[in-house]
Design an enzyme around this catalytic site. Sequence first.
Site, PDB file in Angstrom:
ATOM      1  N   ASP A   1      21.385 -22.333 -14.642  1.00 20.27           N
ATOM      2  CA  ASP A   1      21.468 -22.330 -13.183  1.00 20.27           C
ATOM      3  C   ASP A   1      22.927 -22.051 -12.857  1.00 20.27           C
ATOM      4  OD1 ASP A   1      20.642 -24.673 -10.455  1.00 20.27           O
ATOM      5  OD2 ASP A   1      21.340 -22.597 -10.460  1.00 20.27           O
TER       6      ASP A   1
ATOM      7  N   LYS B   1      27.204 -20.057  -2.115  1.00 24.03           N
ATOM      8  CA  LYS B   1      28.586 -20.517  -2.039  1.00 24.03           C
ATOM      9  C   LYS B   1      29.590 -19.409  -2.247  1.00 24.03           C
ATOM     10  CE  LYS B   1      26.160 -24.329  -3.195  1.00 24.03           C
ATOM     11  NZ  LYS B   1      24.703 -24.219  -3.433  1.00 24.03           N
TER      12      LYS B   1
ATOM     13  N   TRP C   1      21.855 -31.956  -9.966  1.00 27.16           N
ATOM     14  CA  TRP C   1      21.533 -31.773  -8.549  1.00 27.16           C
ATOM     15  C   TRP C   1      20.152 -32.387  -8.325  1.00 27.16           C
ATOM     16  CZ3 TRP C   1      18.800 -26.962  -6.477  1.00 27.16           C
ATOM     17  CH2 TRP C   1      18.835 -26.923  -5.083  1.00 27.16           C
TER      18      TRP C   1
END
Lengths: 406, 427
Positions: B238, B274, B157
Amino acid sequence: MASVSVFANISQAPEDPILGVTVAYNKDSSPHKLNLGVGAYRTEEGKPLVLDVVRRAEKLLVSDISLKKEYLPITGLADFNKSSAKLILGSDSPAIQENRVATVQCLSGTGSLRVGAEFLKKHYNQHTIYIPSPTWGNHPKIFMMAGLSVKTYRYYDPATRGLDFEGLQQDLSAATSGSIVLLHACAHNPTGVDPTLDQWEHIRKLMRSKGLLPFFDSAYQGFASGSLDADAQSVRMFVADGGECLAAQSYAKNMGLYGERIGALSIVLTSADVARKVESQLKLVIRPMYSSPPIHGASIVATILNDREMYHDWTVELKAMADRIISMRKQLYDAMCAKGTPGDWSHIIKQIGMFTFTGLNPEQVAFMTSEYHVYMTSDGRISMAGLSSSKVTHLSDAMHAAVTRV
Amino acid sequence: MASRTAISCGIARRLSSGYGFATRSMSSWWTDVEPAAKDPILGVTEAFLADTHPDKVNVGVGAYRDDDGKPVVLECVREAERRIAGSENMEYLPMGGSVKMVDETLKLAYGENSEFIKEKRIAAVQALSGTGACRLFAEFQKRFQPDSQIYIPIPTWSNHHNIWRDAQVPQRTFHYYHAETRGLDFASLMDDVKNAPNGSFFMLHACAHNPTGVDPTEEQWREISYQFKVKNHFAFFDMAYQGFASGDPERDAKAIRIFLEDGHLIGCAQSYAKNMGLYGQRVGCLSILCEDELQAVAVKSQLQQIARPMYSNPPVHGALVVSTILSDPTLKNLWLKEVKGMADRIIGMRTKLRENLENLGSPLPWEHVTKQIGMFCYSGMTPEQVDRLTNEYHIYMTRNGRISMAGVTTGNVGYLAKAIHEVTKSS
């Protein structure tokens, strides 16, 4: 089978001096205890207050099923940003009309200050910020963590319990040209001592002549005098002269949205072109910090600020909070006078906003805590918002005892 | 120049007299400020919104869409908000955030009956979603392991690089994605793990790697964990997609559980953006597993010291939604069902996209579309091909060829496949 931690040598950090007061208060079982520590508004009954207009805004939001919870843009909710800028700068502000203001939603006052400080570290050619002495305990840490070097300017005069105007002017005159200067827009925390409008004008002229960059912290707009416009005069003076400045706003106290972490950073520039570029750079500070700000508080504020009736109702509730505090000041002052406690206690009614800098020393404060279960910060600051009519006698007893016996 | 008569309160009149310093002629302090480049991910949605073409498709940012292409607010979230509205206390949370929310969140990562939770060995604070959790950790790492670096997978990311850079932690990369197979470059990854100096810090995606969708298998995770033990590396996970990858949060936490079994003292960033659709609420958690309770208390206190000058304390609303849902068995079950629903829809779209591409007779292999997992598909398209998709077909995605499968619907999958086929068929 536990491994050895790479963080094994970490020692426990000290309690935050302000938030630690509430921790200690909560542990106390005395029925007489009084929490005058953290600056959160309390009603006459000693209860936290959620404004009526906030509850109404919440209801509107929850019943609007078209509202989504998607990511806000990095800069936050646009409606919120526009309204916030108008609130602090004035809805007819030429700076706004000329698109010279870059506004970004941030996490209350703390977040706005930190984002502004990080931006200054990256893009401004001076990395020293002057903060008033004393100031909110978290200010130095915010600026240091952003990589700025922190110096102080004289502000509070213990002898008069008022403004050390001479000292302030001397220190700002001696500051390196271009340095950043932190200014409390109104209701100075912790002292409650504000410059008069005339003194603000002198400060403005002095700062502009030295090219000092103003960075306003506006955490109590509307809360100090009860009037949103009056409490924004200092900021508007600086904007009116066409120069540049930064302003951090918080809705924690004046809308009671403490835990929602809602605030804004506005930077006033000399041109719309520069404002656009600055906004784009602010995004680069925010993205690696938390990507985008939280939506809930922003939605509540935007709902209220953009609805005529709700805005008006808010100003009424805000004035009521400010008035209750002013009334507490009067009651405490009257009580001290009636007791004949040695000393001049008029600063209690001269100081403005949520806090009173009593002038009590750490020993006296510790005495008040241990003997009278009165909780406050060791610098002698009391939150008037935590006081109620029924507790005034207890507090004045405690202060009287502290002054006469310690 | 602003009309001074527009300024109220007589300030203008006072200023224009006896006013010797003409700021108008002074240039701005900021004229040298360059316009910043648009964020590569968030800039995509901006461009999409500005496009008026009726067939436009947004497969850019990773936010879930239903089969009508609409954003979704989970039912469990609506119910939680109904319960909260009108009674939410808006007082400051403690610096470390909502204890209730953090406790429930740790159970998801570490296990419902985790001994580490029972023994209070986890230092954990509420954070501003995944970004905030990573940033807190990066700052903490800088402060207490100032000589350390962070190893970041290639690719990752894009904001990961920004986060550790702004925390001033030097970065190194390790091999991850294998372009030829569009899968994991396991051999090179293991080499990098072995060649890194002992005690290096690694950032690992716990599941549903962003942007590639390529995850190690369970066996591969065990090997990675073993090698980490040999090298005494620090594993920072993460985890932004727990529940979203396979549909089962327990399964998606497998990598973390393997590391915990092997005795690693991990760090972990969790996000509800999310898997609970709480994107804009910015709710997450940073946890660091310590040797004992005393150490956990010390570490937590230091994490709070980093949060205080950044934002003082985290936002209450999102945390309240999370804790309301997770502490109510009925709501929690509803949430699990809804997460599975989202994951299943995405898995379904992967199947459809691959089928469509193969049926169009694409000369390229598209097996990776269904092998990759989570929200994203790393298509293998070049930036130039992506530009063609955008300019000719009004399909928006990041230039690294990452497709957000959450943006694919029954309605647009055909159009998307056709467009991809058109721009790739000659390569």
